[in-house]
Design a protein around this motif. Structure first.
Motif, PDB file in Angstrom:
ATOM      1  N   LEU A  88       0.850  -1.203   0.000  1.00 35.95           N
ATOM      2  CA  LEU A  88       0.000   0.000   0.000  1.00 35.95           C
ATOM      3  C   LEU A  88       0.879   1.244   0.000  1.00 35.95           C
ATOM      4  O   LEU A  88       0.611   2.213  -0.722  1.00 35.95           O
ATOM      5  N   ALA A 103      -2.242  -4.617   9.471  1.00 39.18           N
ATOM      6  CA  ALA A 103      -3.042  -5.551   8.683  1.00 39.18           C
ATOM      7  C   ALA A 103      -3.400  -6.760   9.531  1.00 39.18           C
ATOM      8  O   ALA A 103      -2.968  -6.884  10.679  1.00 39.18           O
ATOM      9  N   ALA A 152      -5.312  -0.624   4.826  1.00 43.65           N
ATOM     10  CA  ALA A 152      -5.930  -0.751   3.498  1.00 43.65           C
ATOM     11  C   ALA A 152      -7.374  -0.267   3.514  1.00 43.65           C
ATOM     12  O   ALA A 152      -8.069  -0.376   4.527  1.00 43.65           O
ATOM     13  N   ASP A 161     -11.286  -0.547   2.623  1.00 41.15           N
ATOM     14  CA  ASP A 161     -12.264  -1.618   2.423  1.00 41.15           C
ATOM     15  C   ASP A 161     -13.666  -1.032   2.602  1.00 41.15           C
ATOM     16  O   ASP A 161     -13.831   0.199   2.621  1.00 41.15           O
ATOM     17  N   ALA A 198      -6.225   4.569   4.312  1.00 40.25           N
ATOM     18  CA  ALA A 198      -5.363   4.200   3.182  1.00 40.25           C
ATOM     19  C   ALA A 198      -4.799   5.456   2.519  1.00 40.25           C
ATOM     20  O   ALA A 198      -4.756   5.583   1.290  1.00 40.25           O
ATOM     21  N   HIS A 212      -4.594  -1.336  -1.346  1.00 38.06           N
ATOM     22  CA  HIS A 212      -4.220  -2.363  -0.370  1.00 38.06           C
ATOM     23  C   HIS A 212      -2.900  -2.946  -0.847  1.00 38.06           C
ATOM     24  O   HIS A 212      -2.523  -2.788  -2.022  1.00 38.06           O
TER      25      HIS A 212
END
Lengths: 212, 467
Positions: free
Chosen positions: B6, B205, B235, B237, B139, B267
């Motif tokens: 990322l 993560a 990331a 989502d 992110a 990601h």
């Protein structure tokens, strides 16, 4: 920005790890809207026995005789020797402003926090990373030798001790160039206006929502 | 190009140019501004006769110096008042969008930015404040800068920097009862140390991270800097996208759909290489309490204050001895026997609505212990405050003996009147337990909102996983 090339300076040992920027310049002094005048309040809570506030006459405040910067043998020191993770915590540039205003030009430690390290170069201060064993050897030598000085040569990337030992240090080429010449980053970046504009146009086309 | 992290993606999409030694010019999308680290930058801009490159990228809000009581009376301290007025006049002069002290949207810059949708995935976000790492939860590549760099971004929309190394912190499994993002952050710092992330950008993560709400993710990324990393990130989502939908600064209609399609690429790719990987088992993390003067000096609530005599590293041992002396603690004492004088629930780490709800759930129907002189709740923004009041949380806190304040940084760093007196001990949901951070001689224990509320009720630390 002040240039930096050579320094033959007195060394003061600050034997603590994780010296944070709150310790270097406490928050009450951050209310100033100026860049200068922070030196008398560098390490304020360790340096004085009373509580400091902006606007006080610092020359009349009681000094903490146990704090290393207050010991007569270190008066006029320009090189600060410290332990790992120096300058951690807040991004306040008031920390390097305070150290520079106090009279420091070089800080030697095994490691520095990233933001502080970066801020030093913007203010003519040279932060130098040496191996922990080398820093340890310097602590022993400084404490054992009144008037202990080091010769710092940025061009050669070297530190020479009084007994002739030479320690080499790393510095990024670009930072070195700026510090040796006292260059202003903004002026340098603005030489690339066309490239910035071209990037911006491309970026705007790809992600127009960033420019709403 | 091979599998990218990322961080690689965020970095590569912002490089304007690169020097031979790797120093790059990075384009900045969002510049958040507060009153403490901007006046000298605006002054520099004026002295050089420059204007902001892209003023629409800037969003300003006063937060560090603002009072948390009787705001209608203004700021009593003339130096603090001048600093906030200087922000107002600079923003007016240059046309910067500012949410002023009495605007309901005002609050802590790292609460306000995401709340307004001013922080979006894929952005580079900077602010003259180390806790800018908070915004990486979206992110984004977000990090704190000094005042010279604030001026540099204003003047050029760019920053000169070298790429950091990449660290992945993997937290797999389910968090136990009463264990929060704050405890994960402190456990990570306890494991890798406050310099463990120096030179790195950290990506958090793993299933435990994916399971966190946006607010929990912000709490975690907020404290990346306490692990030494300028940037923390997670990331994008559905959780990220759902949070942003309909926020004032977020894209709308068909632009929204286009943005979401891009955000879904943000990601780390399967097989992407990290320079360092740190793994934690979520199920093993307990509620955390710091015992010293650095966030790495942390223990589980059911543990004990460590004994420096057992530490082999001389620098660490001396640091721990000095910390115990400053903190007025004895080696080997149980954490739950530490009695507190004050409680602070607030800061850019833990002053969002979920934090308010979590603390209120513990405080409901209870009373602050007699030995606790002051327990204060400082919401992170005017909108958080408004939402909490709509839910009746203010009444729960007030009935329990907490003070319910106006939004700002408050006693996280004690630039305003909210502070500890020498020797006072505080359970605090903030991010730094440095000597003097909350007031000269003050003693700070960092905890989650649940743990702070429970400590307020008991008068000492208690294990919320057993309440």
């Amino acid at each position: 920005m002040n240039k930096f090339s050579l320094l033959n300076g007195l060394v003061v040992p600050l034997d603590r790890a994780n010296v944070d920027t709150d310790a270097i310049i406490p928050k009450q002094f951050l209310k100033s809207i100026k860049r200068s005048g922070f030196g008398p309040n560098a390490f304020d809570e360790w340096r004085y026995l009373d509580h400091g506030e902006p606007g006080m006459d610092n020359s009349k405040r009681p000094l903490n005789p146990d704090f290393v910067l207050n010991q007569p043998r270190y008066k006029g020191a320009q090189i600060l020797l410290a332990r790992e993770n120096f300058g951690c915590g807040s991004s306040r540039e008031h920390a390097p402003w305070a150290l520079e205003d106090y009279g420091f030009r070089v800080i030697i430690a095994p490691s520095f926090a990233d933001i502080f390290f970066n801020n030093c170069f913007k203010n003519g201060l040279l932060p130098i990373r040496l191996a922990a064993e080398q820093v340890d050897a310097l602590f022993k030598a400084v404490e054992a030798t009144p008037g202990y000085r080091l010769k710092v040569d940025l061009e050669q990337q070297s530190i020479a001790t009084p007994d002739g030992t030479v320690y080499k240090f790393e510095v990024e080429a670009f930072r070195k160039h700026c510090l040796l010449n006292g260059l202003d980053d903004i002026g340098l970046t603005l030489q690339h206006v066309d490239e910035i504009k071209a990037f911006e146009a491309k970026h705007r086309a790809a992600q127009p929502w960033l420019f709403a | 190009m091979g599998a990218q992290t990322l961080y690689d993606k965020l970095w590569n999409s912002h490089v304007v140019r690169q020097e031979a030694d790797g120093t790059a010019l990075i384009y900045i999308d969002r510049h958040l501004v507060h009153e403490v680290t901007s006046p000298q930058a605006f002054e520099g801009l004026k002295l050089a006769g420059r204007r902001p490159w892209r003023v629409a990228s800037m969003l300003a809000v006063p937060d560090h110096n603002v009072p948390t009581t009787n705001r209608a009376a203004g700021i009593a301290d003339p130096i603090a008042r001048l600093q906030v007025e200087t922000l107002d006049s600079n923003c007016a002069e240059f046309g910067v969008n500012e949410l002023k002290m009495n605007d309901v949207r005002q609050g802590i810059v790292h609460v306000v930015g995401p709340e307004q949708g001013a922080t979006l995935p894929g952005m580079t976000v900077v602010c003259g404040d180390s806790h800018t790492s908070t915004h990486g939860a979206f992110a984004a590549l977000a990090f704190g800068i000094g005042t010279s760099e604030v001026e540099h971004v204003m003047a050029t929309q760019c920053l000169l920097m070298k790429k950091s190394k990449a660290m992945q912190v993997l937290v797999e499994g389910a968090l136990g009862k009463g264990v929060t993002a704050k405890d994960v952050a402190l456990a990570v710092i306890g494991k890798i140390g406050t310099a463990g992330g120096t030179g790195y950008a950290i990506e958090f993560a793993g299933s435990a991270i994916r399971g966190l709400s946006m607010e929990g993710r912000m709490t975690l990324c907020n404290m990346a800097i306490e692990a030494g990393a300028r940037a923390g990130m997670i990331a994008a989502d559905d959780t990220t996208i759902d949070y942003l939908k309909s926020r004032p600064f977020a894209p709308q209609a068909e632009v929204w759909d286009k943005a979401v399609a891009y955000w879904r690429t943000l990601h780390s790719d399967e097989g992407a290489r990290f320079d360092s990987v740190v793994k934690l088992d979520a199920a093993q993390i307990k509620p955390q309490v710091t015992w010293g003067t650095s966030p790495e000096m942390v223990a589980a609530v059911d543990g004990r204050v460590p004994d420096p005599a057992t530490m082999s590293d001389a620098v660490k041992r001396e640091g721990a001895e000095r910390a115990l002396h400053y903190m007025g603690l004895k080696a080997n004492m149980p954490i739950t026997e530490i009695k507190i004088d004050k409680v602070f629930i607030g800061s850019c780490t833990n002053a969002r609505i979920e934090d308010m709800r979590a603390a209120a759930a513990i405080a409901k129907g209870k009373r602050v212990a007699a030995n606790v002189k002051l327990a204060m709740v400082v919401p992170g923004s005017g909108l958080v405050k408004q939402q909490a009041e709509q839910e009746g949380l203010d009444k729960i806190f007030i009935a329990a003996g907490f003070e319910w304040r106006d939004p700002g940084c408050s006693m996280c760093l004690a630039m305003n009147d909210d502070r500890l007196e020498p020797g006072e001990r505080c359970a605090s949901t903030s991010n730094r337990n440095f000597e003097g951070r909350q007031g000269q001689g003050g003693r700070t224990h960092l905890v989650s909102p649940e743990m702070a509320a429970a400590a307020a009720i008991a008068g000492h630390f208690v294990d919320v996983s057993k309440v």
